[in-house]
Design a protein around this motif. Structure first.
Motif, PDB file in Angstrom:
ATOM      1  N   LEU A  53       7.074  -2.221   5.952  1.00  0.00           N
ATOM      2  CA  LEU A  53       6.055  -1.255   6.359  1.00  0.00           C
ATOM      3  C   LEU A  53       4.701  -1.717   5.864  1.00  0.00           C
ATOM      4  O   LEU A  53       4.561  -2.150   4.721  1.00  0.00           O
ATOM      5  CB  LEU A  53       6.345   0.123   5.741  1.00  0.00           C
ATOM      6  CG  LEU A  53       7.646   0.798   6.094  1.00  0.00           C
ATOM      7  CD1 LEU A  53       7.760   2.115   5.335  1.00  0.00           C
ATOM      8  CD2 LEU A  53       7.719   1.039   7.582  1.00  0.00           C
ATOM      9  N   ARG A  54       3.709  -1.582   6.726  1.00  0.00           N
ATOM     10  CA  ARG A  54       2.341  -1.955   6.331  1.00  0.00           C
ATOM     11  C   ARG A  54       1.518  -0.716   6.049  1.00  0.00           C
ATOM     12  O   ARG A  54       1.575   0.269   6.773  1.00  0.00           O
ATOM     13  CB  ARG A  54       1.661  -2.766   7.437  1.00  0.00           C
ATOM     14  CG  ARG A  54       0.259  -3.258   7.038  1.00  0.00           C
ATOM     15  CD  ARG A  54      -0.441  -3.969   8.165  1.00  0.00           C
ATOM     16  NE  ARG A  54      -0.710  -3.083   9.290  1.00  0.00           N
ATOM     17  CZ  ARG A  54      -1.689  -2.171   9.332  1.00  0.00           C
ATOM     18  NH1 ARG A  54      -2.496  -2.007   8.310  1.00  0.00           N
ATOM     19  NH2 ARG A  54      -1.855  -1.423  10.403  1.00  0.00           N
ATOM     20  N   PHE A  55       0.772  -0.755   4.963  1.00  0.00           N
ATOM     21  CA  PHE A  55      -0.276   0.220   4.673  1.00  0.00           C
ATOM     22  C   PHE A  55      -1.454  -0.587   4.163  1.00  0.00           C
ATOM     23  O   PHE A  55      -1.391  -1.180   3.080  1.00  0.00           O
ATOM     24  CB  PHE A  55       0.178   1.249   3.634  1.00  0.00           C
ATOM     25  CG  PHE A  55      -0.838   2.333   3.425  1.00  0.00           C
ATOM     26  CD1 PHE A  55      -0.884   3.411   4.294  1.00  0.00           C
ATOM     27  CD2 PHE A  55      -1.760   2.256   2.402  1.00  0.00           C
ATOM     28  CE1 PHE A  55      -1.836   4.401   4.116  1.00  0.00           C
ATOM     29  CE2 PHE A  55      -2.715   3.243   2.224  1.00  0.00           C
ATOM     30  CZ  PHE A  55      -2.750   4.329   3.083  1.00  0.00           C
ATOM     31  N   LYS A  60       5.469  -2.717   2.166  1.00  0.00           N
ATOM     32  CA  LYS A  60       6.611  -2.210   1.416  1.00  0.00           C
ATOM     33  C   LYS A  60       7.866  -2.843   1.996  1.00  0.00           C
ATOM     34  O   LYS A  60       8.104  -2.776   3.196  1.00  0.00           O
ATOM     35  CB  LYS A  60       6.715  -0.694   1.522  1.00  0.00           C
ATOM     36  CG  LYS A  60       7.922  -0.106   0.781  1.00  0.00           C
ATOM     37  CD  LYS A  60       7.881   1.405   0.813  1.00  0.00           C
ATOM     38  CE  LYS A  60       9.099   2.059   0.217  1.00  0.00           C
ATOM     39  NZ  LYS A  60       9.503   1.626  -1.083  1.00  0.00           N
ATOM     40  N   ARG A  75       4.520   7.152   3.453  1.00  0.00           N
ATOM     41  CA  ARG A  75       3.205   6.986   4.067  1.00  0.00           C
ATOM     42  C   ARG A  75       3.004   5.521   4.417  1.00  0.00           C
ATOM     43  O   ARG A  75       3.106   4.651   3.551  1.00  0.00           O
ATOM     44  CB  ARG A  75       2.119   7.460   3.102  1.00  0.00           C
ATOM     45  CG  ARG A  75       0.762   7.478   3.713  1.00  0.00           C
ATOM     46  CD  ARG A  75      -0.233   8.135   2.800  1.00  0.00           C
ATOM     47  NE  ARG A  75      -1.544   8.055   3.395  1.00  0.00           N
ATOM     48  CZ  ARG A  75      -2.659   7.992   2.718  1.00  0.00           C
ATOM     49  NH1 ARG A  75      -2.630   8.041   1.406  1.00  0.00           N
ATOM     50  NH2 ARG A  75      -3.812   7.905   3.334  1.00  0.00           N
ATOM     51  N   HIS A  76       2.742   5.273   5.698  1.00  0.00           N
ATOM     52  CA  HIS A  76       2.504   3.905   6.153  1.00  0.00           C
ATOM     53  C   HIS A  76       1.706   3.940   7.450  1.00  0.00           C
ATOM     54  O   HIS A  76       1.596   4.974   8.087  1.00  0.00           O
ATOM     55  CB  HIS A  76       3.831   3.145   6.337  1.00  0.00           C
ATOM     56  CG  HIS A  76       4.698   3.679   7.434  1.00  0.00           C
ATOM     57  ND1 HIS A  76       5.470   4.807   7.286  1.00  0.00           N
ATOM     58  CD2 HIS A  76       4.912   3.241   8.690  1.00  0.00           C
ATOM     59  CE1 HIS A  76       6.126   5.039   8.409  1.00  0.00           C
ATOM     60  NE2 HIS A  76       5.799   4.096   9.283  1.00  0.00           N
ATOM     61  N   GLU A  77       1.145   2.791   7.809  1.00  0.00           N
ATOM     62  CA  GLU A  77       0.370   2.683   9.041  1.00  0.00           C
ATOM     63  C   GLU A  77       1.168   2.054  10.168  1.00  0.00           C
ATOM     64  O   GLU A  77       0.917   2.340  11.331  1.00  0.00           O
ATOM     65  CB  GLU A  77      -0.910   1.864   8.790  1.00  0.00           C
ATOM     66  CG  GLU A  77      -1.885   2.574   7.864  1.00  0.00           C
ATOM     67  CD  GLU A  77      -3.079   1.725   7.490  1.00  0.00           C
ATOM     68  OE1 GLU A  77      -3.082   0.501   7.753  1.00  0.00           O
ATOM     69  OE2 GLU A  77      -4.030   2.294   6.915  1.00  0.00           O
ATOM     70  N   TRP A 106       6.085  -2.713  -3.298  1.00  0.00           N
ATOM     71  CA  TRP A 106       4.877  -3.023  -2.533  1.00  0.00           C
ATOM     72  C   TRP A 106       4.381  -4.427  -2.858  1.00  0.00           C
ATOM     73  O   TRP A 106       4.343  -4.840  -4.016  1.00  0.00           O
ATOM     74  CB  TRP A 106       3.783  -1.998  -2.824  1.00  0.00           C
ATOM     75  CG  TRP A 106       4.079  -0.678  -2.200  1.00  0.00           C
ATOM     76  CD1 TRP A 106       4.692   0.389  -2.789  1.00  0.00           C
ATOM     77  CD2 TRP A 106       3.805  -0.289  -0.855  1.00  0.00           C
ATOM     78  NE1 TRP A 106       4.804   1.420  -1.893  1.00  0.00           N
ATOM     79  CE2 TRP A 106       4.270   1.034  -0.694  1.00  0.00           C
ATOM     80  CE3 TRP A 106       3.211  -0.932   0.238  1.00  0.00           C
ATOM     81  CZ2 TRP A 106       4.161   1.724   0.504  1.00  0.00           C
ATOM     82  CZ3 TRP A 106       3.096  -0.242   1.431  1.00  0.00           C
ATOM     83  CH2 TRP A 106       3.559   1.070   1.556  1.00  0.00           C
TER      84      TRP A 106
END
Length: 140
Positions: A53-55, A60, A75-77, A106
Motif C-alpha cells: 500500500l502506498r501513502f 506498507k 489509511r492509504h492512497e 512502513w
C-alpha cells in the motif's frame, strides 16, 4: 472461442467480460464458469496475500487472508500490488527491504522497492489476481 460480454456478471468476481467455449461462458478475469455458484455448504478457500500500500512516498508491506477487510482499516492512497504469500513471505520482504524501513511495516519507496512492485504489477491488477487465485482454489 468467442470473446465478449457475458449474459450477466460473474458470480465470483463480478466481471462481465468473458470467453465462450463449447456453449459455456467463462469469465476473462477469474476463469469462473458463468452461472456456476460456489457450494454454500463448503468453506471458502483461504487466500493469503502480501500487500503493498502506498501513502505519499511510503509503502506498507503487510499480509492478510482477508485483504478487503484489512485494507479498509488502513489509511492509504493506493493499493500497489498483491503477491500470494503468508507471514513468511511478508517477513522475507521486510528483510529484503530492511535498508529502507521507516518503522513497523512502513518503508520508503526507493527505486529498489519500486522495481519489485513493478515486477509484481506485470502479473496483473491486484484484485484481478486475487479473483484468479480465489477461483482456482474453488475449482481445485
Amino acid at each position: 472461442m468467442t470473446r465478449g460480454t457475458m449474459p450477466g456478471p460473474c458470480n465470483l468476481c463480478g466481471a462481465d467480460s468473458g470467453e465462450q467455449a463449447d456453449g459455456a461462458w467463462f469469465c476473462l478475469v477469474c476463469g469462473w464458469r458463468y452461472g456456476d455458484a460456489p457450494d454454500p455448504e463448503l468453506p471458502l478457500p483461504r487466500i493469503d496475500v502480501v500487500y503493498y500500500l502506498r501513502f505519499d512516498r511510503r509503502v506498507k508491506i503487510g499480509t492478510s487472508a482477508h485483504p478487503r477487510r484489512r485494507l479498509a482499516a488502513i489509511r492509504h492512497e493506493e493499493l500497489l500490488a498483491f503477491e500470494r504469500g503468508d507471514r513468511r513471505l511478508e517477513q522475507q520482504r521486510h528483510r529484503e527491504f530492511a535498508g529502507c524501513r521507516e518503522g513497523g511495516e512502513w518503508f520508503t519507496l526507493t527505486p529498489e522497492l519500486a522495481a519489485h512492485i513493478d515486477r509484481l504489477r506485470t502479473e496483473g491488477e491486484p484484485w484481478t489476481l486475487y479473483a484468479r487465485w480465489f477461483s482456482a482454489e474453488l475449482r481445485g
